[in-house]
Design a protein around this motif. Sequence first.
Motif, PDB file in Angstrom:
ATOM      1  N   ASP A 299       7.768   5.559   6.597  1.00 23.48           N
ATOM      2  CA  ASP A 299       7.653   4.626   5.475  1.00 23.48           C
ATOM      3  C   ASP A 299       8.569   3.413   5.632  1.00 23.48           C
ATOM      4  O   ASP A 299       8.287   2.347   5.095  1.00 23.48           O
ATOM      5  CB  ASP A 299       7.958   5.354   4.162  1.00 23.48           C
TER       6      ASP A 299
ATOM      7  N   PRO B  93       1.182   0.888   7.424  1.00 26.56           N
ATOM      8  CA  PRO B  93       0.195   0.223   6.570  1.00 26.56           C
ATOM      9  C   PRO B  93       0.471   0.445   5.084  1.00 26.56           C
ATOM     10  O   PRO B  93       1.184   1.373   4.697  1.00 26.56           O
ATOM     11  CB  PRO B  93      -1.135   0.843   6.985  1.00 26.56           C
ATOM     12  N   SER B  94      -0.125  -0.376   4.276  1.00 25.09           N
ATOM     13  CA  SER B  94       0.037  -0.297   2.818  1.00 25.09           C
ATOM     14  C   SER B  94      -0.498   1.032   2.289  1.00 25.09           C
ATOM     15  O   SER B  94      -1.532   1.526   2.739  1.00 25.09           O
ATOM     16  CB  SER B  94      -0.717  -1.447   2.145  1.00 25.09           C
ATOM     17  N   ARG B  95       0.176   1.556   1.309  1.00 22.51           N
ATOM     18  CA  ARG B  95      -0.283   2.784   0.655  1.00 22.51           C
ATOM     19  C   ARG B  95      -1.586   2.554  -0.099  1.00 22.51           C
ATOM     20  O   ARG B  95      -2.278   3.493  -0.447  1.00 22.51           O
ATOM     21  CB  ARG B  95       0.787   3.302  -0.307  1.00 22.51           C
ATOM     22  N   LYS B  96      -1.891   1.283  -0.375  1.00 24.48           N
ATOM     23  CA  LYS B  96      -3.108   0.959  -1.114  1.00 24.48           C
ATOM     24  C   LYS B  96      -4.324   0.775  -0.209  1.00 24.48           C
ATOM     25  O   LYS B  96      -5.433   0.639  -0.703  1.00 24.48           O
ATOM     26  CB  LYS B  96      -2.887  -0.305  -1.951  1.00 24.48           C
ATOM     27  N   SER B  97      -4.121   0.778   1.102  1.00 23.76           N
ATOM     28  CA  SER B  97      -5.260   0.672   2.024  1.00 23.76           C
ATOM     29  C   SER B  97      -6.016   2.005   2.017  1.00 23.76           C
ATOM     30  O   SER B  97      -5.433   3.057   1.741  1.00 23.76           O
ATOM     31  CB  SER B  97      -4.784   0.311   3.425  1.00 23.76           C
TER      32      SER B  97
ATOM     33  N   THR C 185       0.634   5.835  -6.873  1.00 25.77           N
ATOM     34  CA  THR C 185       0.384   4.861  -5.807  1.00 25.77           C
ATOM     35  C   THR C 185       0.666   3.448  -6.287  1.00 25.77           C
ATOM     36  O   THR C 185       1.457   2.716  -5.678  1.00 25.77           O
ATOM     37  CB  THR C 185      -1.073   4.966  -5.305  1.00 25.77           C
TER      38      THR C 185
ATOM     39  N   TYR D 294       4.286   1.456  -6.044  1.00 24.32           N
ATOM     40  CA  TYR D 294       4.281   0.191  -5.299  1.00 24.32           C
ATOM     41  C   TYR D 294       4.911  -0.915  -6.136  1.00 24.32           C
ATOM     42  O   TYR D 294       5.765  -1.669  -5.638  1.00 24.32           O
ATOM     43  CB  TYR D 294       2.847  -0.187  -4.909  1.00 24.32           C
TER      44      TYR D 294
ATOM     45  N   ASP E 200      14.083  -4.296   1.564  1.00 22.90           N
ATOM     46  CA  ASP E 200      13.217  -3.163   1.258  1.00 22.90           C
ATOM     47  C   ASP E 200      13.879  -1.794   1.395  1.00 22.90           C
ATOM     48  O   ASP E 200      13.557  -0.872   0.649  1.00 22.90           O
ATOM     49  CB  ASP E 200      11.976  -3.209   2.165  1.00 22.90           C
TER      50      ASP E 200
END
Length: 153
Positions: free
Chosen positions: A64, A70-74, A114, A118, A131
């Motif tokens: 992470d 990649p984005s967790r929303k992908s 999610t 985010y 971050d």
Amino acid sequence: MPPLVLALLIGIVAGMRTMTAPMAISWAAYAGWLPLGGTWLGWLGWWGTPWIFTVLAIGEYVADKLPTTPSRKSPPGFIGRLVSGALCGAAIGLAASSLPLCLAAGVIGAVIGTFGGYAARMGLCRAFGTDLPAALVEDLAAIGIAAFAVSSL
């Protein structure tokens, strides 16, 4: 605490950190806090399952933080979070004889975790200016919520 609320909470954890939720559920099943023996999810309580999910969760904590993650929303990540939430919600639902509702609560929690996770992380990232501290706070929050949920079973 009502099983539906616990399923929602563990779903939120799945949305924040995909492998933390099944790690917590498998440790609870192994310890006997979540009676899954004789069910189709009985494998969550086998002696090796918690260790496997623990290794996967640690790997996720490390991955992470990488800039190439990649984005967790992908779609792949988001679908994995939904499956994790459904699995963990179902485990709570099986033990509480409320499978359909708890499974749904786990999925809804995964969606909340999610997108809410985010948004919270981005807010913390802006506040910290970087971050890594935000990611570590999110890790600790996911672990804390998971620990609360399974200790309330």
